[in-house]
Design a protein around this motif. Structure first.
Motif, PDB file in Angstrom:
ATOM      1  N   LEU A 129      27.203  16.876  29.961  1.00 28.96           N
ATOM      2  CA  LEU A 129      26.889  17.717  31.124  1.00 28.96           C
ATOM      3  C   LEU A 129      25.413  18.110  31.150  1.00 28.96           C
ATOM      4  N   ASP A 130      24.868  18.212  32.353  1.00 25.53           N
ATOM      5  CA  ASP A 130      23.565  18.824  32.530  1.00 25.53           C
ATOM      6  C   ASP A 130      23.840  20.309  32.733  1.00 25.53           C
ATOM      7  N   LEU A 131      23.647  21.100  31.708  1.00 22.21           N
ATOM      8  CA  LEU A 131      23.991  22.517  31.760  1.00 22.21           C
ATOM      9  C   LEU A 131      23.076  23.312  32.691  1.00 22.21           C
ATOM     10  N   ASP A 132      22.003  22.688  33.159  1.00 15.86           N
ATOM     11  CA  ASP A 132      21.135  23.323  34.145  1.00 15.86           C
ATOM     12  C   ASP A 132      21.581  23.009  35.571  1.00 15.86           C
ATOM     13  N   ASP A 133      22.678  22.301  35.716  1.00 14.37           N
ATOM     14  CA  ASP A 133      23.240  21.973  37.024  1.00 14.37           C
ATOM     15  C   ASP A 133      24.548  22.749  37.178  1.00 14.37           C
ATOM     16  N   SER A 134      24.468  23.906  37.829  1.00 16.29           N
ATOM     17  CA  SER A 134      25.644  24.777  37.932  1.00 16.29           C
ATOM     18  C   SER A 134      26.798  24.110  38.676  1.00 16.29           C
ATOM     19  N   LYS A 135      26.506  23.247  39.620  1.00 14.12           N
ATOM     20  CA  LYS A 135      27.583  22.544  40.343  1.00 14.12           C
ATOM     21  C   LYS A 135      28.327  21.588  39.416  1.00 14.12           C
ATOM     22  N   ALA A 136      27.598  20.925  38.523  1.00 12.77           N
ATOM     23  CA  ALA A 136      28.231  20.024  37.563  1.00 12.77           C
ATOM     24  C   ALA A 136      29.079  20.804  36.569  1.00 12.77           C
ATOM     25  N   VAL A 137      28.582  21.949  36.125  1.00 11.62           N
ATOM     26  CA  VAL A 137      29.340  22.777  35.191  1.00 11.62           C
ATOM     27  C   VAL A 137      30.589  23.318  35.872  1.00 11.62           C
ATOM     28  N   ASP A 138      30.447  23.782  37.111  1.00 15.07           N
ATOM     29  CA  ASP A 138      31.585  24.284  37.879  1.00 15.07           C
ATOM     30  C   ASP A 138      32.639  23.184  38.031  1.00 15.07           C
ATOM     31  N   ALA A 139      32.193  21.999  38.387  1.00 13.82           N
ATOM     32  CA  ALA A 139      33.138  20.875  38.551  1.00 13.82           C
ATOM     33  C   ALA A 139      33.841  20.576  37.233  1.00 13.82           C
ATOM     34  N   PHE A 140      33.107  20.588  36.132  1.00 12.00           N
ATOM     35  CA  PHE A 140      33.701  20.329  34.825  1.00 12.00           C
ATOM     36  C   PHE A 140      34.784  21.346  34.491  1.00 12.00           C
ATOM     37  N   LEU A 141      34.497  22.620  34.739  1.00 15.17           N
ATOM     38  CA  LEU A 141      35.450  23.676  34.385  1.00 15.17           C
ATOM     39  C   LEU A 141      36.726  23.619  35.216  1.00 15.17           C
ATOM     40  N   HIS A 142      36.730  22.784  36.238  1.00 11.76           N
ATOM     41  CA  HIS A 142      37.914  22.638  37.089  1.00 11.76           C
ATOM     42  C   HIS A 142      38.417  21.206  37.127  1.00 11.76           C
ATOM     43  N   SER A 143      38.020  20.417  36.160  1.00 14.00           N
ATOM     44  CA  SER A 143      38.430  19.019  36.114  1.00 14.00           C
ATOM     45  C   SER A 143      39.469  18.800  35.024  1.00 14.00           C
ATOM     46  N   ALA A 144      40.365  17.903  35.302  1.00 16.86           N
ATOM     47  CA  ALA A 144      41.365  17.529  34.302  1.00 16.86           C
ATOM     48  C   ALA A 144      40.694  16.658  33.241  1.00 16.86           C
ATOM     49  N   LEU A 145      40.913  17.002  31.994  1.00 20.68           N
ATOM     50  CA  LEU A 145      40.332  16.218  30.907  1.00 20.68           C
ATOM     51  C   LEU A 145      41.292  15.144  30.409  1.00 20.68           C
ATOM     52  N   TRP A 146      42.567  15.315  30.693  1.00 17.28           N
ATOM     53  CA  TRP A 146      43.578  14.350  30.286  1.00 17.28           C
ATOM     54  C   TRP A 146      44.686  14.368  31.323  1.00 17.28           C
ATOM     55  N   GLN A 147      45.577  13.397  31.221  1.00 13.06           N
ATOM     56  CA  GLN A 147      46.661  13.296  32.198  1.00 13.06           C
ATOM     57  C   GLN A 147      47.631  14.475  32.103  1.00 13.06           C
ATOM     58  N   THR A 148      48.314  14.725  33.192  1.00 10.19           N
ATOM     59  CA  THR A 148      49.328  15.776  33.220  1.00 10.19           C
ATOM     60  C   THR A 148      50.463  15.378  32.277  1.00 10.19           C
ATOM     61  N   PRO A 149      50.938  16.306  31.458  1.00 10.64           N
ATOM     62  CA  PRO A 149      51.998  15.952  30.498  1.00 10.64           C
ATOM     63  C   PRO A 149      53.328  15.698  31.197  1.00 10.64           C
ATOM     64  N   THR A 150      54.145  14.944  30.531  1.00  9.67           N
ATOM     65  CA  THR A 150      55.512  14.766  31.034  1.00  9.67           C
ATOM     66  C   THR A 150      56.263  16.074  30.814  1.00  9.67           C
ATOM     67  N   LEU A 151      57.321  16.254  31.558  1.00  8.07           N
ATOM     68  CA  LEU A 151      58.137  17.458  31.391  1.00  8.07           C
ATOM     69  C   LEU A 151      58.712  17.515  29.978  1.00  8.07           C
ATOM     70  N   ALA A 152      59.131  16.364  29.462  1.00  8.46           N
ATOM     71  CA  ALA A 152      59.705  16.325  28.109  1.00  8.46           C
ATOM     72  C   ALA A 152      58.679  16.790  27.074  1.00  8.46           C
ATOM     73  N   ASP A 153      57.441  16.284  27.171  1.00  8.57           N
ATOM     74  CA  ASP A 153      56.398  16.700  26.231  1.00  8.57           C
ATOM     75  C   ASP A 153      56.098  18.191  26.377  1.00  8.57           C
ATOM     76  N   TYR A 154      56.022  18.652  27.607  1.00  9.29           N
ATOM     77  CA  TYR A 154      55.759  20.069  27.860  1.00  9.29           C
ATOM     78  C   TYR A 154      56.835  20.939  27.207  1.00  9.29           C
ATOM     79  N   LYS A 155      58.092  20.544  27.364  1.00 10.91           N
ATOM     80  CA  LYS A 155      59.193  21.339  26.806  1.00 10.91           C
ATOM     81  C   LYS A 155      59.162  21.367  25.286  1.00 10.91           C
TER      82      LYS A 155
END
Length: 188
Positions: A129-155
């Motif tokens: 990340l370019d930490l001097d780019d607030s829009k990039a940081v904002d986008a990062f803080l609201h981005s999925a880093l990995w796939q959504t878990p399955t219900l079985a894994d979540y449980k």
């Protein structure tokens, strides 16, 4: 930049948790506050996973860059968590609280599930990340880093650790923010 990042956190949090807007609207209607900006946010909390490429050591880089100071360490043995407070660079900003699940202390089944998702992140994403780019940081803080878990894994995770299940499902989204009730202006 910090104000932009914090505003982005609050705006998106309100979108994800509609009750926040309803509470603010009720506070305005009842004359407790005149506008949302009258609310002092005491602290913002994040939950992270203690794996090498993520966790506190990664997420804290953002806030340290913006002038926060790492403060006290807390250890929660029963929940298998470590956490730190970060003091803001100026008093008008909220404190930051980042906790981290000690993944290695979970059962082998839970660890396998967690690594199945977090291993999708090959290196510390904050380093890119370019930490001097607030829009990039904002986008990062609201981005999925990995796939959504399955219900079985979540449980499976939820049965062992609510914290683990929450982070695998929500990623690093803001967990909560607080209202400093004692610092609200006198009622209108």
């Amino acid at each position: 930049m910090l104000k932009d990042v914090l505003n982005g956190l609050m705006e998106r949090y309100q979108q994800r948790v509609p009750d926040v807007g309803a509470v603010i609207a009720a506070m305005i209607k009842e004359g407790i506050i005149a506008q949302a900006d009258d609310i002092e946010n005491d602290h913002i909390a994040f939950r992270t996973m203690g794996v090498p490429q993520l966790g506190v050591q990664s997420l804290e880089k953002i806030f340290l860059h913006y002038g926060y100071t790492k403060m006290d360490h807390y250890h929660f043995p029963a929940k298998k968590l470590d956490a730190w407070w970060y003091a803001p660079p100026e008093p008008q900003y909220p404190r930051i609280f980042i906790s981290e699940l000690r993944v290695a202390e979970l059962s082998p089944a839970a660890q396998t599930i967690i690594h199945h998702y977090t291993d999708e992140v090959k290196s510390d994403p904050v380093n890119a990340l370019d930490l001097d780019d607030s829009k990039a940081v904002d986008a990062f803080l609201h981005s999925a880093l990995w796939q959504t878990p399955t219900l079985a894994d979540y449980k499976v995770l939820a049965a062992e650790s609510e914290y683990a299940a929450w982070v695998i499902y929500n990623r690093y989204y803001l967990n909560h923010f607080t209202v400093s009730v004692h610092n609200l202006p006198p009622g209108i």
